[in-house]
Design a protein around this motif. Structure first.
Motif, PDB file in Angstrom:
ATOM      1  N   GLY A 158     -10.142   2.231  -3.431  1.00  0.00           N
ATOM      2  CA  GLY A 158     -10.116   3.104  -2.272  1.00  0.00           C
ATOM      3  C   GLY A 158     -11.292   4.040  -2.325  1.00  0.00           C
ATOM      4  N   PRO A 159     -11.622   4.649  -1.182  1.00  0.00           N
ATOM      5  CA  PRO A 159     -12.757   5.564  -1.161  1.00  0.00           C
ATOM      6  C   PRO A 159     -12.448   6.852  -1.915  1.00  0.00           C
ATOM      7  N   SER A 160     -13.472   7.619  -2.150  1.00  0.00           N
ATOM      8  CA  SER A 160     -13.320   8.886  -2.850  1.00  0.00           C
ATOM      9  C   SER A 160     -12.382   9.806  -2.067  1.00  0.00           C
ATOM     10  N   GLY A 161     -11.478  10.467  -2.762  1.00  0.00           N
ATOM     11  CA  GLY A 161     -10.560  11.400  -2.104  1.00  0.00           C
ATOM     12  C   GLY A 161      -9.355  10.736  -1.483  1.00  0.00           C
ATOM     13  N   SER A 162      -9.190   9.443  -1.705  1.00  0.00           N
ATOM     14  CA  SER A 162      -8.082   8.732  -1.061  1.00  0.00           C
ATOM     15  C   SER A 162      -6.763   8.910  -1.804  1.00  0.00           C
ATOM     16  N   GLY A 163      -6.812   9.454  -3.018  1.00  0.00           N
ATOM     17  CA  GLY A 163      -5.577   9.697  -3.758  1.00  0.00           C
ATOM     18  C   GLY A 163      -5.391   8.803  -4.966  1.00  0.00           C
ATOM     19  N   LYS A 164      -6.425   8.092  -5.379  1.00  0.00           N
ATOM     20  CA  LYS A 164      -6.316   7.155  -6.501  1.00  0.00           C
ATOM     21  C   LYS A 164      -5.936   7.867  -7.810  1.00  0.00           C
ATOM     22  N   SER A 165      -6.689   8.933  -8.129  1.00  0.00           N
ATOM     23  CA  SER A 165      -6.413   9.644  -9.387  1.00  0.00           C
ATOM     24  C   SER A 165      -5.028  10.286  -9.357  1.00  0.00           C
ATOM     25  N   THR A 166      -4.684  10.851  -8.212  1.00  0.00           N
ATOM     26  CA  THR A 166      -3.365  11.466  -8.066  1.00  0.00           C
ATOM     27  C   THR A 166      -2.273  10.440  -8.366  1.00  0.00           C
ATOM     28  N   LEU A 167      -2.446   9.251  -7.824  1.00  0.00           N
ATOM     29  CA  LEU A 167      -1.475   8.179  -8.039  1.00  0.00           C
ATOM     30  C   LEU A 167      -1.376   7.814  -9.529  1.00  0.00           C
ATOM     31  N   LYS A 200      -1.683  22.107   4.257  1.00  0.00           N
ATOM     32  CA  LYS A 200      -1.057  21.155   3.341  1.00  0.00           C
ATOM     33  C   LYS A 200      -1.913  19.897   3.242  1.00  0.00           C
ATOM     34  N   VAL A 201      -2.246  19.529   2.001  1.00  0.00           N
ATOM     35  CA  VAL A 201      -3.028  18.305   1.796  1.00  0.00           C
ATOM     36  C   VAL A 201      -2.086  17.225   1.267  1.00  0.00           C
ATOM     37  N   TYR A 202      -1.966  16.138   2.003  1.00  0.00           N
ATOM     38  CA  TYR A 202      -1.119  15.027   1.558  1.00  0.00           C
ATOM     39  C   TYR A 202      -1.957  14.089   0.703  1.00  0.00           C
ATOM     40  N   ALA A 203      -2.045  14.360  -0.586  1.00  0.00           N
ATOM     41  CA  ALA A 203      -2.840  13.505  -1.474  1.00  0.00           C
ATOM     42  C   ALA A 203      -2.199  12.124  -1.569  1.00  0.00           C
ATOM     43  N   LEU A 204      -0.856  12.093  -1.589  1.00  0.00           N
ATOM     44  CA  LEU A 204      -0.130  10.816  -1.483  1.00  0.00           C
ATOM     45  C   LEU A 204       0.933  11.010  -0.408  1.00  0.00           C
ATOM     46  N   ILE A 255       1.999  16.638  -2.342  1.00  0.00           N
ATOM     47  CA  ILE A 255       1.450  17.543  -1.340  1.00  0.00           C
ATOM     48  C   ILE A 255       0.847  18.756  -2.038  1.00  0.00           C
ATOM     49  N   TYR A 256      -0.420  19.035  -1.788  1.00  0.00           N
ATOM     50  CA  TYR A 256      -1.066  20.242  -2.322  1.00  0.00           C
ATOM     51  C   TYR A 256      -1.158  21.265  -1.216  1.00  0.00           C
ATOM     52  N   GLU A 257      -0.819  22.499  -1.536  1.00  0.00           N
ATOM     53  CA  GLU A 257      -0.986  23.544  -0.535  1.00  0.00           C
ATOM     54  C   GLU A 257      -2.260  24.289  -0.843  1.00  0.00           C
ATOM     55  N   VAL A 258      -3.234  24.095   0.025  1.00  0.00           N
ATOM     56  CA  VAL A 258      -4.507  24.800  -0.150  1.00  0.00           C
ATOM     57  C   VAL A 258      -4.570  25.870   0.921  1.00  0.00           C
ATOM     58  N   GLY A 259      -4.337  27.110   0.494  1.00  0.00           N
ATOM     59  CA  GLY A 259      -4.219  28.193   1.469  1.00  0.00           C
ATOM     60  C   GLY A 259      -2.987  27.935   2.316  1.00  0.00           C
ATOM     61  N   LEU A 263      -6.551  19.041 -17.651  1.00  0.00           N
ATOM     62  CA  LEU A 263      -7.446  17.875 -17.600  1.00  0.00           C
ATOM     63  C   LEU A 263      -8.455  18.008 -16.477  1.00  0.00           C
ATOM     64  N   ARG A 264      -8.004  18.601 -15.361  1.00  0.00           N
ATOM     65  CA  ARG A 264      -8.872  18.681 -14.196  1.00  0.00           C
ATOM     66  C   ARG A 264      -9.927  19.773 -14.365  1.00  0.00           C
ATOM     67  N   TYR A 265      -9.690  20.685 -15.355  1.00  0.00           N
ATOM     68  CA  TYR A 265     -10.586  21.830 -15.551  1.00  0.00           C
ATOM     69  C   TYR A 265     -11.991  21.371 -15.958  1.00  0.00           C
TER      70      TYR A 265
HETATM   71  N1  LIG Z   1      -5.089  20.232  -7.576  1.00  0.00           N
HETATM   72  C1  LIG Z   1      -5.406  19.939  -6.308  1.00  0.00           C
HETATM   73  N2  LIG Z   1      -5.345  20.902  -5.375  1.00  0.00           N
HETATM   74  C2  LIG Z   1      -5.647  20.638  -4.093  1.00  0.00           C
HETATM   75  N3  LIG Z   1      -6.014  19.434  -3.649  1.00  0.00           N
HETATM   76  C3  LIG Z   1      -6.115  18.436  -4.513  1.00  0.00           C
HETATM   77  C4  LIG Z   1      -5.814  18.632  -5.898  1.00  0.00           C
HETATM   78  N4  LIG Z   1      -5.988  17.453  -6.544  1.00  0.00           N
HETATM   79  C5  LIG Z   1      -6.392  16.577  -5.611  1.00  0.00           C
HETATM   80  N5  LIG Z   1      -6.458  17.154  -4.399  1.00  0.00           N
HETATM   81  C6  LIG Z   1      -6.824  16.488  -3.134  1.00  0.00           C
HETATM   82  O1  LIG Z   1      -6.051  15.313  -3.024  1.00  0.00           O
HETATM   83  C7  LIG Z   1      -6.827  14.276  -2.491  1.00  0.00           C
HETATM   84  C8  LIG Z   1      -6.828  13.089  -3.420  1.00  0.00           C
HETATM   85  O2  LIG Z   1      -7.517  13.403  -4.587  1.00  0.00           O
HETATM   86  P1  LIG Z   1      -7.763  12.350  -5.756  1.00  0.00           P
HETATM   87  O3  LIG Z   1      -6.469  11.737  -6.111  1.00  0.00           O
HETATM   88  O4  LIG Z   1      -8.498  13.029  -6.845  1.00  0.00           O
HETATM   89  O5  LIG Z   1      -8.717  11.289  -5.066  1.00  0.00           O
HETATM   90  P2  LIG Z   1      -9.588  10.106  -5.700  1.00  0.00           P
HETATM   91  O6  LIG Z   1      -9.275  10.024  -7.151  1.00  0.00           O
HETATM   92  O7  LIG Z   1      -9.173   8.899  -4.931  1.00  0.00           O
HETATM   93  O8  LIG Z   1     -11.015  10.437  -5.440  1.00  0.00           O
HETATM   94  C9  LIG Z   1      -8.214  14.852  -2.258  1.00  0.00           C
HETATM   95  O9  LIG Z   1      -8.305  15.241  -0.899  1.00  0.00           O
HETATM   96  C10 LIG Z   1      -8.244  16.019  -3.141  1.00  0.00           C
HETATM   97  O10 LIG Z   1      -9.095  17.028  -2.608  1.00  0.00           O
END
Ligand SMILES: Nc1ncnc2c1ncn2[C@@H]1O[C@H](COP(=O)(O)OP(=O)(O)O)[C@@H](O)[C@H]1O
Ligand SMILES: [Mg+2]
Lengths: 226, 374
Positions: A45-54, A24-28, A17-21, B371-373
């Motif tokens: 998965g589509p862009s922004g779906s959480g692949k990189s986070t995973l 809360k963004v549930y990345a996973l 969970i990312y807190e943006v302001g 890494l994200r920078y």
């Molecule tokens: N450091 C971060 N702070 C806030 N939100 C983030 C951060 N990293 C990723 N996110 C959000 O988490 C979601 C998943 O991101 P990401 O895993 O990069 O997606 P993908 O790789 O599938 O395109 C996106 O909505 C992204 O904006």
């Protein structure tokens, strides 16, 4: 116990969970997943779906907000920062979309670097770096700097670097994302060749033809596997 | 390999690294050459005083009411061990008359050999038997030459020599004085001795001599005081050290500026290389390894700048010494080498200290954030 040992990667109800302001963004949002030794799994998965986070959580570059990540049966939440570094160094190889080679070092030195971090003896590490670069078809470009190499060549150097400490897991985040079809294909052939040699591979992509190399494909949208 | 990595990172932006190195060079040079010059200046001044280091001065103990030293005390001191020679001096204010022109001056009475030992003649040759010698200022004031006649307290004396102008002394000053033999002095004044200049056999005897005077001459009552020039010399030496240190501290400001510039350069470098740091952390570098690489960069800048700075300081110290002191013989002394070493170390330490914060910052980056920078 036996079953766990088979599983190289296991995720239990993982949330990030990312807190943006104030938001809360549930990345996973509750991911359960396991990968067996020797598997080749594609995550699509589509862009922004959480692949990189995973992938970053699997690679111990980041810690989950909730849930557990097991690597080779080890609960990574119990490891110190230093132990996580050692786990990444010895067990996991990373291949990134932007190659991420160190620009001041030659192809050869880039491949040596993870072994230097592990204090591998000079003789052994030079021998292995040369072998690995031969393996990815760059035996002639050892002394070139990254900027003197094409995108495809750089990505293959990155693969050789990822393999330096003989990891059991290779994690690839859109490895063909920046490449033309032909180089992308070469890179994918190199990766699936490694899989045939026994390396467990988890690969993120949104390109179906890349995912086609994998033995199994997992789909993700809005932080959930489907 | 870490060294190679650090070196190549510095080569990436040559202009920036060169500026950092130049800053260190200037700082090290300023510190070292001022140190070397200060040391040379001190050595030059001390050289003039070295031959008086084993001198002590015995004066009447004014605090207990004595204003002069009697003959028997002088004899006692002359006979003491450790004493190489004792030069008793009588002093009185006298009036002089030359060709009708009158004036007041100091009159000393002392042995001819003592005068020869302490002073040098500019004109004529020192002879006190029936004659006198005069100081430079007296000679100028009354237009005296060797062979001139002067009248002192009703007695006529021939000037046998005019003394060279003397610098600051702690015992007696002949510039504005006439020196007579003890016999000559006794003809005009009836006064005991005012000071004894005692040359000891060695500087190590000073304390024993003082002890002996205390036990014998001053045993019942404090008749005389003993001043050691050694202490004065030590004071001078200390003062010079302080002045040099102060000047070096001012020069140190330039090193501080160099340090800030390294800090700035390395902070920029950390920022630019954030992603690389992330990559290295991802493939297995400990945070300490990142710290090490950045500190190594600072160390290389510091070593480079300090080596060049020290080399130039030798040249700089040589040039300043030649220019101001007219001799460079003190550039290559152990003390000067110590100042060079000091400048060198300060240069290296400044660079490493300045690199510490950026290196620490770089090492503390979370792998994933780095890494994200972009
Ligand atoms: N450091 C971060 N702070 C806030 N939100 C983030 C951060 N990293 C990723 N996110 C959000 O988490 C979601 C998943 O991101 P990401 O895993 O990069 O997606 P993908 O790789 O599938 O395109 C996106 O909505 C992204 O904006
Ligand atoms: Mg992504």
């Amino acid at each position: 116990m036996d079953e766990k040992e088979m599983k190289v990667i296991e995720l239990q109800d993982v949330k990030k969970i990312y807190e943006v302001g104030a938001e809360k963004v549930y990345a996973l949002n509750g991911v359960n997943m396991s990968v067996e030794r020797g598997e080749f799994v594609a995550i699509m998965g589509p862009s922004g779906s959480g692949k990189s986070t995973l992938l970053n959580l699997i690679g111990c570059l980041d810690r989950p907000t909730e849930g557990k990540v097991y690597i080779n049966g080890i609960d990574t939440s119990e490891l110190s920062g230093r132990e996580l570094t050692e786990l990444r160094r010895d067990t996991i190889g990373f291949v990134f979309q932007q190659y991420n080679l160190i620009p001041t070092l030659t192809a050869f030195e880039n491949v040596e670097l993870p072994m230097i971090f592990k204090n591998v003896a000079k003789h052994e590490r030079e021998k292995r770096a040369e072998e690995l670069l031969n393996l990815v078809g760059l035996g002639k470009e050892l002394q070139r700097k990254p900027r003197e190499l094409s995108g495809g060549q750089q990505q293959r150097v990155a693969i050789a670097r990822a393999l330096a400490n003989e990891p059991s897991i290779l994690l690839c985040d859109e490895p063909t994302g920046n490449l033309d079809t032909k180089s992308g294909r070469q890179v994918m052939e190199t990766i699936s060749d490694l899989n045939r040699r026994g390396v467990t591979i988890v690969l993120v992509t949104h390109d179906p033809s890349t995912a086609a190399f994998a033995g199994r494909t997992v789909r993700i949208t809005d932080g959930r596997l489907i | 390999m870490y060294f190679q990595l650090a070196r190549r990172n510095l080569m990436r932006n040559k202009a920036r690294s060169s500026l950092a190195i130049i800053g260190i060079v200037i700082g090290v040079m300023a510190i070292s050459s001022i140190g070397v010059f200060g040391e040379s200046l001190k050595a030059t001044v001390m050289e003039n005083f070295q031959n008086v280091a084993n001198e002590v001065i015995v004066t009447p103990a004014y605090s207990s009411g004595y204003t002069s030293i009697d003959r028997s005390t002088v004899t006692k001191i002359e006979k003491m061990p450790f004493v190489d020679r004792a030069m008793p001096v009588k002093t009185e204010l006298g009036s002089i008359s030359v060709r009708g022109e009158r004036g007041a001056l100091t009159v000393y009475g002392m042995d001819e050999s003592a005068v020869k030992d302490l002073f040098k003649a500019e004109k004529g040759s020192i002879r006190l038997k029936g004659d006198c010698v005069v100081g430079k200022h007296v000679a100028e004031r009354f237009k005296l030459r060797a062979g001139s006649k002067i009248i002192l307290g009703g007695e006529e004396f021939r000037v046998s020599a005019i003394l060279k102008e003397e610098g600051a002394r702690f015992d007696i000053n002949p510039n504005n004085a006439v020196i007579l033999s003890i016999k000559g002095f006794n003809k005009i004044f009836s006064r005991d001795y005012s000071i004894i200049i005692v040359k000891l056999k060695s500087i190590e005897n000073v304390d024993s001599f003082k002890e002996l005077v205390k036990k014998t001459i001053n045993s019942r009552e404090k008749k005389v005081s003993v001043f050691e020039l050694r202490m004065v010399l030590e004071r001078i030496e200390k003062t010079f050290k302080q002045i040099t240190l102060f000047l070096m501290a001012i020069a140190g400001v330039s090193l501080l500026v160099a340090g800030v510039s390294i800090l700035n350069i390395m902070l920029m470098s950390t920022l630019e290389r954030t992603k690389e740091i992330g990559v290295m952390r991802a493939i297995g570098a400990y945070s300490e390894t990142i710290l090490k690489i950045f500190l190594l960069e600072a160390l290389i800048l510091g070593l480079f700048g300090s080596v060049i700075g020290s080399a130039l300081s030798i040249a700089g110290g040589y040039a300043i010494d030649m220019l101001i002191l007219g001799s460079a013989k003190y550039v290559f002394t152990p003390q000067a080498a110590l100042y060079l070493l000091e400048g060198f170390l300060f240069g290296v330490i400044t660079a490493v200290l300045s690199g510490l914060y950026p290196a620490w910052k770089a090492s503390r980056l979370e792998p994933i954030e780095a890494l994200r920078y972009e």
